[in-house]
Design a protein around this motif. Structure first.
Motif, PDB file in Angstrom:
ATOM      1  N   MET A   1       2.277  33.414  66.197  1.00 18.73           N
ATOM      2  CA  MET A   1       2.470  34.482  67.190  1.00 18.73           C
ATOM      3  C   MET A   1       1.299  35.463  67.124  1.00 18.73           C
ATOM      4  SD  MET A   1       5.751  37.021  67.703  1.00 18.73           S
ATOM      5  CE  MET A   1       6.761  35.620  68.216  1.00 18.73           C
ATOM      6  N   ARG A   2       0.888  35.946  68.283  1.00 18.85           N
ATOM      7  CA  ARG A   2      -0.232  36.874  68.358  1.00 18.85           C
ATOM      8  C   ARG A   2       0.072  38.154  67.578  1.00 18.85           C
ATOM      9  NH1 ARG A   2      -1.916  40.780  72.442  1.00 18.85           N
ATOM     10  NH2 ARG A   2       0.043  40.346  73.534  1.00 18.85           N
ATOM     11  N   LEU A   3      -0.920  38.618  66.820  1.00 22.10           N
ATOM     12  CA  LEU A   3      -0.796  39.843  66.031  1.00 22.10           C
ATOM     13  C   LEU A   3      -1.763  40.880  66.583  1.00 22.10           C
ATOM     14  CD1 LEU A   3       0.366  41.359  63.567  1.00 22.10           C
ATOM     15  CD2 LEU A   3      -1.552  40.440  62.240  1.00 22.10           C
ATOM     16  N   ILE A   4      -1.265  42.051  66.908  1.00 18.54           N
ATOM     17  CA  ILE A   4      -2.080  43.155  67.419  1.00 18.54           C
ATOM     18  C   ILE A   4      -2.343  44.100  66.255  1.00 18.54           C
ATOM     19  CG2 ILE A   4      -2.218  45.032  69.094  1.00 18.54           C
ATOM     20  CD1 ILE A   4      -0.011  43.421  70.677  1.00 18.54           C
ATOM     21  N   SER A   5      -3.596  44.225  65.876  1.00 21.05           N
ATOM     22  CA  SER A   5      -3.949  45.025  64.712  1.00 21.05           C
ATOM     23  C   SER A   5      -4.548  46.355  65.143  1.00 21.05           C
ATOM     24  CB  SER A   5      -4.930  44.256  63.816  1.00 21.05           C
ATOM     25  OG  SER A   5      -6.080  43.886  64.537  1.00 21.05           O
ATOM     26  N   HIS A   6      -4.847  47.190  64.179  1.00 18.99           N
ATOM     27  CA  HIS A   6      -5.483  48.477  64.431  1.00 18.99           C
ATOM     28  C   HIS A   6      -6.968  48.264  64.765  1.00 18.99           C
ATOM     29  CE1 HIS A   6      -1.812  49.908  62.537  1.00 18.99           C
ATOM     30  NE2 HIS A   6      -2.103  49.171  61.487  1.00 18.99           N
ATOM     31  N   PHE A   7      -7.598  49.301  65.296  1.00 17.82           N
ATOM     32  CA  PHE A   7      -9.031  49.253  65.604  1.00 17.82           C
ATOM     33  C   PHE A   7      -9.666  50.468  64.934  1.00 17.82           C
ATOM     34  CE2 PHE A   7     -12.849  49.830  68.190  1.00 17.82           C
ATOM     35  CZ  PHE A   7     -13.319  48.526  68.297  1.00 17.82           C
ATOM     36  N   ILE A   8     -10.363  50.221  63.830  1.00 15.11           N
ATOM     37  CA  ILE A   8     -10.908  51.299  63.006  1.00 15.11           C
ATOM     38  C   ILE A   8     -12.356  50.995  62.675  1.00 15.11           C
ATOM     39  CG2 ILE A   8     -10.721  52.512  60.785  1.00 15.11           C
ATOM     40  CD1 ILE A   8      -7.720  51.998  60.874  1.00 15.11           C
ATOM     41  N   ASP A   9     -13.204  51.992  62.855  1.00 16.46           N
ATOM     42  CA  ASP A   9     -14.630  51.873  62.538  1.00 16.46           C
ATOM     43  C   ASP A   9     -15.289  50.716  63.282  1.00 16.46           C
ATOM     44  OD1 ASP A   9     -16.803  53.047  61.209  1.00 16.46           O
ATOM     45  OD2 ASP A   9     -16.766  51.537  59.627  1.00 16.46           O
ATOM     46  N   GLY A  10     -14.861  50.517  64.519  1.00 20.65           N
ATOM     47  CA  GLY A  10     -15.497  49.531  65.369  1.00 20.65           C
ATOM     48  C   GLY A  10     -15.055  48.100  65.169  1.00 20.65           C
ATOM     49  N   THR A  11     -13.948  47.886  64.454  1.00 20.59           N
ATOM     50  CA  THR A  11     -13.512  46.512  64.218  1.00 20.59           C
ATOM     51  C   THR A  11     -11.997  46.455  64.075  1.00 20.59           C
ATOM     52  OG1 THR A  11     -13.904  44.533  62.857  1.00 20.59           O
ATOM     53  CG2 THR A  11     -13.676  46.632  61.704  1.00 20.59           C
ATOM     54  N   ALA A  12     -11.429  45.268  64.280  1.00 20.79           N
ATOM     55  CA  ALA A  12      -9.996  45.081  64.067  1.00 20.79           C
ATOM     56  C   ALA A  12      -9.698  45.269  62.587  1.00 20.79           C
ATOM     57  CB  ALA A  12      -9.574  43.692  64.522  1.00 20.79           C
ATOM     58  N   ARG A  13      -8.661  45.995  62.307  1.00 18.82           N
ATOM     59  CA  ARG A  13      -8.294  46.300  60.915  1.00 18.82           C
ATOM     60  C   ARG A  13      -6.869  45.847  60.687  1.00 18.82           C
ATOM     61  NH1 ARG A  13      -7.463  46.965  56.196  1.00 18.82           N
ATOM     62  NH2 ARG A  13      -7.945  48.805  54.919  1.00 18.82           N
ATOM     63  N   SER A  14      -6.717  44.845  59.835  1.00 23.55           N
ATOM     64  CA  SER A  14      -5.408  44.274  59.567  1.00 23.55           C
ATOM     65  C   SER A  14      -5.131  44.329  58.072  1.00 23.55           C
ATOM     66  CB  SER A  14      -5.349  42.825  60.064  1.00 23.55           C
ATOM     67  OG  SER A  14      -4.066  42.287  59.914  1.00 23.55           O
ATOM     68  N   VAL A  15      -3.879  44.580  57.721  1.00 28.01           N
ATOM     69  CA  VAL A  15      -3.481  44.674  56.316  1.00 28.01           C
ATOM     70  C   VAL A  15      -2.394  43.644  56.049  1.00 28.01           C
ATOM     71  CG1 VAL A  15      -2.529  46.156  54.514  1.00 28.01           C
ATOM     72  CG2 VAL A  15      -4.033  47.125  56.257  1.00 28.01           C
ATOM     73  N   PRO A  16      -2.611  42.719  55.104  1.00 34.68           N
ATOM     74  CA  PRO A  16      -1.565  41.747  54.776  1.00 34.68           C
ATOM     75  C   PRO A  16      -0.280  42.456  54.339  1.00 34.68           C
ATOM     76  CG  PRO A  16      -3.652  41.143  53.755  1.00 34.68           C
ATOM     77  CD  PRO A  16      -3.831  42.529  54.312  1.00 34.68           C
ATOM     78  N   ASP A  17       0.835  41.918  54.770  1.00 32.89           N
ATOM     79  CA  ASP A  17       2.153  42.425  54.385  1.00 32.89           C
ATOM     80  C   ASP A  17       2.466  43.800  54.983  1.00 32.89           C
ATOM     81  OD1 ASP A  17       2.535  40.116  52.772  1.00 32.89           O
ATOM     82  OD2 ASP A  17       1.462  41.092  51.124  1.00 32.89           O
ATOM     83  N   ALA A  18       1.683  44.261  55.959  1.00 31.29           N
ATOM     84  CA  ALA A  18       1.993  45.528  56.609  1.00 31.29           C
ATOM     85  C   ALA A  18       3.265  45.381  57.446  1.00 31.29           C
ATOM     86  CB  ALA A  18       0.834  45.959  57.498  1.00 31.29           C
ATOM     87  N   ALA A  19       3.976  46.480  57.627  1.00 31.44           N
ATOM     88  CA  ALA A  19       5.143  46.463  58.500  1.00 31.44           C
ATOM     89  C   ALA A  19       4.708  46.130  59.917  1.00 31.44           C
ATOM     90  CB  ALA A  19       5.834  47.819  58.462  1.00 31.44           C
ATOM     91  N   LYS A  20       5.574  45.426  60.626  1.00 32.98           N
ATOM     92  CA  LYS A  20       5.249  44.987  61.989  1.00 32.98           C
ATOM     93  C   LYS A  20       6.412  45.280  62.919  1.00 32.98           C
ATOM     94  CE  LYS A  20       2.261  41.289  60.276  1.00 32.98           C
ATOM     95  NZ  LYS A  20       2.456  41.660  58.847  1.00 32.98           N
ATOM     96  N   GLY A  21       6.083  45.455  64.188  1.00 32.41           N
ATOM     97  CA  GLY A  21       7.094  45.665  65.217  1.00 32.41           C
ATOM     98  C   GLY A  21       6.941  44.651  66.327  1.00 32.41           C
ATOM     99  N   PRO A  22       8.010  44.378  67.066  1.00 31.39           N
ATOM    100  CA  PRO A  22       7.946  43.404  68.156  1.00 31.39           C
ATOM    101  C   PRO A  22       7.339  43.994  69.421  1.00 31.39           C
ATOM    102  CG  PRO A  22      10.156  44.298  68.020  1.00 31.39           C
ATOM    103  CD  PRO A  22       9.373  44.922  66.893  1.00 31.39           C
ATOM    104  N   VAL A  23       6.599  43.178  70.140  1.00 32.14           N
ATOM    105  CA  VAL A  23       6.104  43.536  71.474  1.00 32.14           C
ATOM    106  C   VAL A  23       6.733  42.541  72.446  1.00 32.14           C
ATOM    107  CG1 VAL A  23       4.101  43.801  72.962  1.00 32.14           C
ATOM    108  CG2 VAL A  23       3.947  44.433  70.542  1.00 32.14           C
ATOM    109  N   PHE A  24       7.579  43.029  73.338  1.00 24.83           N
ATOM    110  CA  PHE A  24       8.345  42.165  74.221  1.00 24.83           C
ATOM    111  C   PHE A  24       7.595  41.887  75.525  1.00 24.83           C
ATOM    112  CE2 PHE A  24      11.528  44.113  71.511  1.00 24.83           C
ATOM    113  CZ  PHE A  24      12.378  43.056  71.214  1.00 24.83           C
ATOM    114  N   ASN A  25       7.932  40.785  76.140  1.00 24.23           N
ATOM    115  CA  ASN A  25       7.575  40.513  77.524  1.00 24.23           C
ATOM    116  C   ASN A  25       8.767  40.959  78.366  1.00 24.23           C
ATOM    117  OD1 ASN A  25       7.218  39.414  80.087  1.00 24.23           O
ATOM    118  ND2 ASN A  25       6.160  37.609  79.313  1.00 24.23           N
ATOM    119  N   PRO A  26       8.654  42.074  79.093  1.00 26.29           N
ATOM    120  CA  PRO A  26       9.822  42.591  79.808  1.00 26.29           C
ATOM    121  C   PRO A  26      10.389  41.634  80.851  1.00 26.29           C
ATOM    122  CG  PRO A  26       8.110  44.263  79.651  1.00 26.29           C
ATOM    123  CD  PRO A  26       7.493  42.970  79.225  1.00 26.29           C
ATOM    124  N   SER A  27       9.581  40.735  81.372  1.00 23.81           N
ATOM    125  CA  SER A  27      10.069  39.825  82.409  1.00 23.81           C
ATOM    126  C   SER A  27      10.965  38.732  81.846  1.00 23.81           C
ATOM    127  CB  SER A  27       8.888  39.185  83.152  1.00 23.81           C
ATOM    128  OG  SER A  27       8.142  38.356  82.289  1.00 23.81           O
TER     129      SER A  27
END
Length: 231
Positions: A1-27
């Protein structure tokens, strides 16, 4: 599943085991992606990046900052259809409404292109006996915006474009319910020539909002609406 990470200092910033939330497709009501949720430590990384980058950005003359804003506007116009589709997929607006959402934000980017004139101070001769008065407009430093679900392109652009054009560094905390367009806007700003660290995007809920409000290096915070709307 696609993971949307933070954008810090000009690059995607991802942390293993970070808390995650769902992003729904409303349709469909189905979860289409997950978004990483920041904590105070992640926010502090974004603040450190912004604080390090801001002095050099503020030292540029306004004309050079305006050129970046002109290019940012061009890139948003170039990618309008892609951005509108991305926005519709997460928010649920029809594509034409999504284009309007982006266009309303783009109007403020265009306004910020005139920053060399808008930053001019004022001078009053003879305000009092032997007194002349003048004003200067200067950036605050690191500032932040907390933006809502209902306009995921328009309101971030309303906040970040003038702040950045004036020489500030900006930390954006968009709604975690439709986070993809704000991240893409940050990527386009980098492509336009904005230095890394001047625009950072962190996702999250109450924990990161509280961290923004309590961070002493953040000199101003812009937000929208009630607790329900701006959560």
């Amino acid at each position: 599943m696609r993971l949307i990470s933070h954008f810090i200092d000009g690059t995607a910033r991802s942390v293993p085991d970070a808390a995650k939330g769902p992003v729904f497709n409303p349709s469909t009501g189905q979860v289409q992606a997950q978004v990483e949720l920041a904590d105070a430590k992640m926010l502090n990384e974004a603040v450190a990046s912004a604080k390090a980058a801001q002095p050099a950005w503020a030292a540029l003359n306004p004309q050079r900052r305006a050129r970046v804003m002109f290019r940012f506007k061009e890139l948003i116009e170039r990618d309008m259809d892609t951005l509108a589709g991305m926005l519709s997929l997460e928010h649920g607006k029809v594509v034409e409404d999504s284009r309007g959402d982006i266009q309303r934000g783009l109007d403020v980017v265009e306004f910020a292109c005139g920053i060399p004139h808008l930053l001019k101070g004022e001078y009053t001769e003879g305000a009092g006996p032997g007194i002349d008065v003048y004003s200067m407009r200067q950036p605050l430093g690191v500032v932040a915006g907390i933006t809502p679900f209902n306009f995921p392109a328009m309101i971030p652009l309303w906040m970040l474009a003038p702040a950045i054009a004036c020489g500030n560094a900006f930390i954006l905390k968009p709604s975690e319910r439709d986070p993809s367009v704000p991240v893409r806007l940050a990527e386009l700003a980098l492509e336009a020539g904005l230095p890394a660290g001047i625009l950072n995007v962190v996702h999250g809920g109450k924990e990161v909002v509280d961290a923004i409000l309590e961070q002493p290096e953040i000199k101003a915070v812009s937000f929208v609406g009630s607790s329900d709307i701006a959560a």
